[in-house]
Scaffold this motif. Structure first.
Motif, mmCIF file in Angstrom:
data_model
loop_
_atom_site.group_PDB
_atom_site.id
_atom_site.type_symbol
_atom_site.label_atom_id
_atom_site.label_comp_id
_atom_site.label_asym_id
_atom_site.label_seq_id
_atom_site.Cartn_x
_atom_site.Cartn_y
_atom_site.Cartn_z
ATOM 1 N N LEU A 14 6.680 38.551 1.479
ATOM 2 C CA LEU A 14 5.402 37.862 1.655
ATOM 3 C C LEU A 14 4.229 38.832 1.807
ATOM 4 O O LEU A 14 3.186 38.655 1.170
ATOM 5 C CB LEU A 14 5.478 36.947 2.885
ATOM 6 C CG LEU A 14 4.216 36.181 3.231
ATOM 7 C CD1 LEU A 14 3.893 35.168 2.144
ATOM 8 C CD2 LEU A 14 4.371 35.497 4.578
ATOM 9 N N LEU A 15 4.389 39.858 2.628
ATOM 10 C CA LEU A 15 3.275 40.762 2.924
ATOM 11 C C LEU A 15 2.721 41.468 1.683
ATOM 12 O O LEU A 15 1.510 41.436 1.454
ATOM 13 C CB LEU A 15 3.676 41.771 3.997
ATOM 14 C CG LEU A 15 3.989 41.179 5.378
ATOM 15 C CD1 LEU A 15 4.487 42.265 6.320
ATOM 16 C CD2 LEU A 15 2.777 40.469 5.961
ATOM 17 N N PRO A 16 3.561 42.106 0.849
ATOM 18 C CA PRO A 16 2.982 42.771 -0.330
ATOM 19 C C PRO A 16 2.331 41.783 -1.308
ATOM 20 O O PRO A 16 1.278 42.073 -1.876
ATOM 21 C CB PRO A 16 4.162 43.481 -0.997
ATOM 22 C CG PRO A 16 5.305 43.366 -0.091
ATOM 23 C CD PRO A 16 4.985 42.374 0.969
ATOM 24 N N GLU A 17 2.940 40.621 -1.489
ATOM 25 C CA GLU A 17 2.374 39.625 -2.401
ATOM 26 C C GLU A 17 0.999 39.180 -1.934
ATOM 27 O O GLU A 17 0.043 39.139 -2.711
ATOM 28 C CB GLU A 17 3.298 38.405 -2.501
ATOM 29 C CG GLU A 17 4.578 38.655 -3.255
ATOM 30 C CD GLU A 17 5.532 37.471 -3.202
ATOM 31 O OE1 GLU A 17 5.140 36.385 -2.715
ATOM 32 O OE2 GLU A 17 6.672 37.632 -3.666
ATOM 33 N N TYR B 242 0.221 46.616 11.697
ATOM 34 C CA TYR B 242 1.498 46.909 12.352
ATOM 35 C C TYR B 242 2.656 46.333 11.534
ATOM 36 O O TYR B 242 3.662 47.000 11.320
ATOM 37 C CB TYR B 242 1.511 46.359 13.780
ATOM 38 C CG TYR B 242 2.864 46.465 14.433
ATOM 39 C CD1 TYR B 242 3.355 47.689 14.863
ATOM 40 C CD2 TYR B 242 3.678 45.340 14.585
ATOM 41 C CE1 TYR B 242 4.610 47.799 15.438
ATOM 42 C CE2 TYR B 242 4.932 45.437 15.160
ATOM 43 C CZ TYR B 242 5.392 46.667 15.579
ATOM 44 O OH TYR B 242 6.644 46.768 16.133
ATOM 45 N N TRP B 243 2.515 45.092 11.106
ATOM 46 C CA TRP B 243 3.575 44.469 10.303
ATOM 47 C C TRP B 243 3.785 45.223 8.992
ATOM 48 O O TRP B 243 4.915 45.426 8.563
ATOM 49 C CB TRP B 243 3.240 43.014 10.008
ATOM 50 C CG TRP B 243 3.334 42.088 11.180
ATOM 51 C CD1 TRP B 243 3.546 42.428 12.492
ATOM 52 C CD2 TRP B 243 3.215 40.676 11.168
ATOM 53 N NE1 TRP B 243 3.552 41.316 13.283
ATOM 54 C CE2 TRP B 243 3.355 40.225 12.495
ATOM 55 C CE3 TRP B 243 2.981 39.743 10.168
ATOM 56 C CZ2 TRP B 243 3.283 38.883 12.831
ATOM 57 C CZ3 TRP B 243 2.906 38.406 10.505
ATOM 58 C CH2 TRP B 243 3.064 37.981 11.816
ATOM 59 N N LEU B 244 2.703 45.627 8.337
ATOM 60 C CA LEU B 244 2.827 46.384 7.086
ATOM 61 C C LEU B 244 3.582 47.687 7.319
ATOM 62 O O LEU B 244 4.449 48.070 6.520
ATOM 63 C CB LEU B 244 1.443 46.662 6.488
ATOM 64 C CG LEU B 244 0.688 45.442 5.957
ATOM 65 C CD1 LEU B 244 -0.771 45.807 5.663
ATOM 66 C CD2 LEU B 244 1.355 44.864 4.732
ATOM 67 N N LEU B 245 3.274 48.369 8.413
ATOM 68 C CA LEU B 245 3.991 49.605 8.746
ATOM 69 C C LEU B 245 5.454 49.327 9.080
ATOM 70 O O LEU B 245 6.356 50.036 8.635
ATOM 71 C CB LEU B 245 3.322 50.307 9.932
ATOM 72 C CG LEU B 245 1.990 50.977 9.663
ATOM 73 C CD1 LEU B 245 1.347 51.416 10.973
ATOM 74 C CD2 LEU B 245 2.165 52.152 8.725
#
Length: 72
Positions: free
Chosen positions: A20-23, A46-49
């Motif tokens: 979900l995050l990269p999209e 923080y979530w991306l890391l």
């Protein structure tokens, strides 16, 4: 380990955060993404890391193109 908020977001979008995050980042960018998810930009970073989502910015001049290679 996923927090209640992480699980709630996954449940709402029916996707794991890893996908979900990269999209969402590619479609919306960070500020709009944080607003849609209802979290702060700091939490989103923080979530991306945490999920090893690599974020890069590229500026291209007229007539330039970009080729992306994914690692498996």
């Amino acid at each position: 380990r996923r927090t209640k908020l992480m699980r709630a977001v996954e449940q709402r979008y029916n996707k794991p955060l890893e996908k979900l995050l990269p999209e969402m980042y590619n479609e919306q960018g960070l500020p709009a993404m944080a607003a849609e998810l209802g979290i702060s930009k700091g939490t989103l970073w923080y979530w991306l890391l945490k999920y090893n989502v690599s974020v890069r910015r590229v500026a291209l001049g007229p007539g330039e193109s970009l080729e992306i290679h994914r690692e498996n």
